[in-house]
Design a protein around this motif. Structure first.
Motif, short mmCIF file in Angstrom:
data_model
loop_
_atom_site.label_atom_id
_atom_site.label_comp_id
_atom_site.label_asym_id
_atom_site.label_seq_id
_atom_site.Cartn_x
_atom_site.Cartn_y
_atom_site.Cartn_z
N HIS A 8 0.13 6.86 -13.97
CA HIS A 8 1.16 5.84 -14.01
C HIS A 8 1.10 5.03 -12.73
CE1 HIS A 8 2.68 7.87 -17.51
NE2 HIS A 8 2.72 9.01 -16.83
N VAL A 9 1.50 3.77 -12.82
CA VAL A 9 1.44 2.91 -11.66
C VAL A 9 2.82 2.34 -11.36
CG1 VAL A 9 -0.94 2.29 -12.20
CG2 VAL A 9 0.89 0.81 -12.99
N ALA A 10 2.98 1.91 -10.12
CA ALA A 10 4.22 1.26 -9.74
C ALA A 10 4.37 -0.05 -10.49
CB ALA A 10 4.23 1.00 -8.22
N ARG A 11 5.57 -0.34 -10.98
CA ARG A 11 5.81 -1.57 -11.72
C ARG A 11 6.32 -2.65 -10.78
NH1 ARG A 11 5.57 -1.11 -17.15
NH2 ARG A 11 5.46 0.98 -18.00
N SER A 12 6.09 -3.89 -11.15
CA SER A 12 6.50 -5.01 -10.31
C SER A 12 6.98 -6.14 -11.19
CB SER A 12 5.32 -5.49 -9.46
OG SER A 12 5.63 -6.71 -8.83
N LEU A 26 1.00 -9.40 -2.99
CA LEU A 26 1.91 -8.28 -3.16
C LEU A 26 1.18 -7.00 -2.79
CD1 LEU A 26 4.49 -6.89 -4.37
CD2 LEU A 26 3.27 -6.91 -6.56
N ARG A 27 1.82 -6.15 -1.99
CA ARG A 27 1.20 -4.89 -1.60
C ARG A 27 2.09 -3.74 -2.00
NH1 ARG A 27 -2.54 -4.23 3.64
NH2 ARG A 27 -3.38 -2.16 3.20
N THR A 28 1.51 -2.71 -2.59
CA THR A 28 2.27 -1.56 -3.04
C THR A 28 1.37 -0.33 -3.09
OG1 THR A 28 3.84 -0.80 -4.72
CG2 THR A 28 1.83 -1.85 -5.51
N PHE A 29 1.97 0.81 -3.39
CA PHE A 29 1.21 2.03 -3.64
C PHE A 29 1.29 2.37 -5.12
CE2 PHE A 29 -0.27 3.75 0.34
CZ PHE A 29 0.50 3.11 1.29
N ASP A 39 -3.24 2.76 -2.01
CA ASP A 39 -2.84 1.52 -1.34
C ASP A 39 -3.51 0.34 -2.04
OD1 ASP A 39 -1.82 -0.26 0.52
OD2 ASP A 39 -3.34 0.20 2.04
N SER A 40 -2.70 -0.60 -2.54
CA SER A 40 -3.22 -1.66 -3.40
C SER A 40 -2.60 -3.01 -3.05
CB SER A 40 -2.93 -1.34 -4.87
OG SER A 40 -3.44 -0.06 -5.22
N VAL A 41 -3.39 -4.08 -3.24
CA VAL A 41 -2.96 -5.44 -2.94
C VAL A 41 -3.27 -6.33 -4.14
CG1 VAL A 41 -3.29 -7.44 -1.45
CG2 VAL A 41 -3.37 -5.14 -0.47
N TYR A 42 -2.29 -7.15 -4.53
CA TYR A 42 -2.47 -8.13 -5.60
C TYR A 42 -2.39 -9.53 -4.99
CZ TYR A 42 -1.28 -11.12 -9.59
OH TYR A 42 -1.26 -12.12 -10.53
N ASP A 43 -3.42 -10.32 -5.21
CA ASP A 43 -3.46 -11.71 -4.75
C ASP A 43 -3.51 -12.60 -5.97
OD1 ASP A 43 -4.07 -14.25 -3.76
OD2 ASP A 43 -5.15 -13.42 -2.04
N VAL A 90 -7.08 -7.88 -7.64
CA VAL A 90 -6.49 -6.62 -7.19
C VAL A 90 -7.53 -5.89 -6.36
CG1 VAL A 90 -5.64 -4.34 -7.88
CG2 VAL A 90 -4.93 -6.39 -9.16
N THR A 91 -7.19 -5.58 -5.13
CA THR A 91 -8.02 -4.72 -4.29
C THR A 91 -7.23 -3.46 -3.97
OG1 THR A 91 -7.27 -6.01 -2.38
CG2 THR A 91 -9.46 -6.50 -3.24
#
Length: 284
Positions: A8-12, A26-29, A39-43, A90-91
């Motif tokens: 499961h992943v964090a929702r945004s 956006l940065r989240t875990f 640790d993940s980043v959405y651009d 997404v990185t």
């Protein structure tokens, strides 16, 4: 270190957009099924529409870095920046790398990390996802596509379509495990298998490496490739690669039925642009 379904992943509430202006990343875990924080980043990128090819606004690239990389490394950020010209990006840092939790299994359980990142891209609203992996990440995107594709154990039997990739790009990946035929790979095996090597990995490269051997040994990249169809697959490799010689990409290409150095460091901007164009045209 066996394979399992994506977690499961964090929702945004962030959604992709169709403007040509950039927005703040956006940065989240994210949380994988086996409980590791990633640790993940959405651009969102800056998408410019082109009538000659499919719209890229709904396309997200999920970038899988090489061993000892992480989401903040300059070469990973350069790759991400190049792909923002073609879609959202997404990185993330694989387990054991950077600020992510857990320990690196050098390509085994990392499939769960990638699956969580792909699902996050879809939860953000992207209907098309292209996975692009470099070196270790290149082997991970191949195995991920085999496991989470239409006929894969996770994507088919378990119905986990949210973790499925629509196009796959593998750059500088090995074809088989335990390869020690180059000086670079002999040093890497020392780093992974020796206690003193793992200390160097932890303090020199911010990479925490698991001390256990694979059990069972995961599906190799060359075994994974025939299982990826009908998902589009692009294999990229350099003729000056100091880690894996050309028999590796040739084995992968032969299994699929179809001059540079190694991985992200050696991929010029022009090549990244061509990969981006290919993914825009092929990812559904």
């Amino acid at each position: 270190m066996s394979n399992g379904p994506a977690g499961h992943v964090a929702r945004s509430t962030v959604r992709p957009h169709s403007e040509t202006t950039r927005r703040t990343p956006l940065r989240t875990f994210l949380h994988t099924d086996d409980g590791v924080t990633i640790d993940s980043v959405y651009d969102p990128g800056a998408v410019v529409y082109d009538a000659s090819r499919p719209p890229a606004g709904d396309l997200a690239f999920v970038v899988a870095h090489g061993f000892t990389g992480d989401v903040d490394k300059p070469h990973v950020r350069r790759v991400a920046e190049a792909f923002t010209r073609h879609g959202a990006v997404v990185t993330f840092s694989f387990r054991g790398h950077g600020a992510s939790g857990g320990r690196s299994t050098v390509g085994d359980r990392e499939v769960l990390d990638l699956a969580a990142a792909v699902r996050w891209a879809r939860e953000l609203g992207h209907t098309r996802v292209a996975t692009v992996g470099f070196s270790m990440g290149g082997s991970v995107v191949l195995r991920h596509a085999a496991l989470y594709g239409e006929g894969g154990e996770a994507g088919g039997a378990a119905g986990d379509g949210g973790a499925r990739a629509d196009a796959v790009v593998s750059v500088s990946a090995p074809a088989r495990w335990y390869y020690r035929g180059t000086p670079h790979m002999r040093r890497l095996h020392w780093l992974v298998t020796r206690p003193e090597g793992r200390l160097v990995g932890r303090y020199g490269f911010r990479t925490r490496i698991h001390h256990r051997d694979w059990n069972p040994v995961p599906m190799s990249p060359v075994e994974a490739v025939p299982r990826i169809a009908p998902t589009p697959l692009l294999i990229v490799h350099g003729d000056r690669d100091g880690y894996f010689p050309l028999d590796h990409p040739r084995m992968l290409a032969a299994a699929a039925g179809d001059r540079m150095g190694h991985a992200e460091h050696a991929a010029p901007d022009g090549l990244l642009g061509r990969i981006g164009d290919w993914a825009v045209g092929r990812a559904g």
